[in-house]
Design a protein around this motif. Sequence first.
Motif, PDB file in Angstrom:
ATOM      1  N   ASP A 248    -141.818 -40.737   5.074  1.00  0.00           N
ATOM      2  CA  ASP A 248    -141.288 -40.860   6.498  1.00  0.00           C
ATOM      3  C   ASP A 248    -139.825 -40.754   6.390  1.00  0.00           C
ATOM      4  N   ALA A 249    -139.542 -40.027   7.487  1.00  0.00           N
ATOM      5  CA  ALA A 249    -137.868 -40.234   7.775  1.00  0.00           C
ATOM      6  C   ALA A 249    -137.606 -41.753   8.234  1.00  0.00           C
TER       7      ALA A 249
ATOM      8  N   LEU B 290    -137.422 -47.910  -3.444  1.00  0.00           N
ATOM      9  CA  LEU B 290    -136.847 -46.952  -4.767  1.00  0.00           C
ATOM     10  C   LEU B 290    -135.395 -47.115  -4.906  1.00  0.00           C
ATOM     11  N   MET B 291    -135.076 -48.706  -4.877  1.00  0.00           N
ATOM     12  CA  MET B 291    -133.607 -48.958  -5.218  1.00  0.00           C
ATOM     13  C   MET B 291    -133.652 -49.198  -6.737  1.00  0.00           C
ATOM     14  N   SER B 292    -134.666 -49.519  -7.390  1.00  0.00           N
ATOM     15  CA  SER B 292    -134.471 -49.716  -8.905  1.00  0.00           C
ATOM     16  C   SER B 292    -134.356 -48.455  -9.773  1.00  0.00           C
ATOM     17  N   ARG B 293    -134.625 -47.327  -9.103  1.00  0.00           N
ATOM     18  CA  ARG B 293    -134.326 -46.094  -9.918  1.00  0.00           C
ATOM     19  C   ARG B 293    -132.976 -45.504  -9.622  1.00  0.00           C
TER      20      ARG B 293
ATOM     21  N   SER C 213    -138.083 -43.488   0.484  1.00  0.00           N
ATOM     22  CA  SER C 213    -139.471 -43.725   0.660  1.00  0.00           C
ATOM     23  C   SER C 213    -139.412 -44.732   1.729  1.00  0.00           C
ATOM     24  N   PHE C 214    -140.049 -44.376   2.805  1.00  0.00           N
ATOM     25  CA  PHE C 214    -140.345 -45.636   3.690  1.00  0.00           C
ATOM     26  C   PHE C 214    -141.709 -46.146   4.191  1.00  0.00           C
TER      27      PHE C 214
ATOM     28  N   GLU D 107    -130.103 -51.113   5.169  1.00  0.00           N
ATOM     29  CA  GLU D 107    -129.571 -51.730   3.984  1.00  0.00           C
ATOM     30  C   GLU D 107    -130.010 -50.307   2.881  1.00  0.00           C
ATOM     31  N   THR D 108    -131.005 -49.959   2.960  1.00  0.00           N
ATOM     32  CA  THR D 108    -131.672 -49.008   1.675  1.00  0.00           C
ATOM     33  C   THR D 108    -130.594 -47.821   2.047  1.00  0.00           C
TER      34      THR D 108
END
Length: 340
Positions: A164-165, A205-208, A214-215, A257-258
Amino acid sequence: MTEASIILGIESSCDETAAAVVQDGRTVLSSSVHSQIAQHAKWGGVVPEIAGRSHLEQIVPTIHSALSESGVDGSALSAIAVTSRPGLLGSLLVGVSAAKALAWAWEKPLLDVHHIEAHIYAALMSLSEWHFPYVTLVVSGGHTSLYRTDSPLEHTLLGCTRDDAAGEALDKGAAMMDLSYPGGPSIEKEGASGNPKAFPFKLPLMSRDSLEFSFSGLKTALLYTLKGPGGKRTDPTRPEATNLADLCASFEHAVTETLAQKCMRACEQTGIPRLLVGGGVARNTRLRNRVAHHARQHDVLATFAPPEFCTDNAVMVAGLGHAKLLQGQSASLDLDVAAR
Ligand code: KG4
Ligand code: ZN
């Protein structure tokens, strides 16, 4: 060719019929936007057939209003710029057909504009001087992408959403909470007084190390929060009013925040300390605040498109048309449209 130009821009890629007259890619002489939100609201999203018909009804009045507000006669225009991709095919066809007819009748160059590049141009319009390259985030109902921007017409994709956007996630999340379409502004309004830490959604997807987004998982997490402990409630309905503000603030926080953190990561990875943000979701105050917060910490200069030119409009189309005219990049009268 001299730099002086007066361009009529036309936009009809989704659910806004828009026309604008812009001088030299900067000075807005007029801007008319007819929004179809009310027509699509009861369906909870954009219905392509309704969009196409509404563009057909509104395109001539909207162009007429932009021209008369600008005081510019058709014969005085330098060119006609129109969004030809990406978007809903039936909607794009209406704007492109109108632009071709006017270009032919007035014997003016026709300029085809890419909708995403136009959103980026809107952000460039906030700056009095340009210092390329920039890292650019385009965040709307249809797109969530990071680019390296080397000129108004040169953009290299750094990463985009896998599903998703961001705007789409906000729209779908709002629908789950029974809030009105479009969901971004509804969630912003409901969440304004809420606690963004009340529901600690995991940032996707913050750890990579990637610049992809990706929402869809966030949307599922919202659904399970609405269903209650154990996900047992089969009919997720709007939570208590007190929870609603917290839930909206928390969901909006997770999305924004993402986006903000990925922008900083892109600036770090490319070594470019200048960020541009455009597209409908760039109107969002929480996003602006989160980006400003991180930008200060990372010594990044962040620039947003003016709020009125974040959502779809034709000023950005006419503006980018100016850049194309300077490059001598005109289109022929058999210009086609493209969904992607
Ligand atoms: O750029 P746009 O008008 O159309 C596309 O090209 O997709 O963006 C529309 C999107 C919708 O998803 C809408 O919910 C979102 O922008 N949006 C917002 C706000 N205003 C519009 N999202 C968050 N906060 C807002 N204030
Ligand atoms: Zn758009």
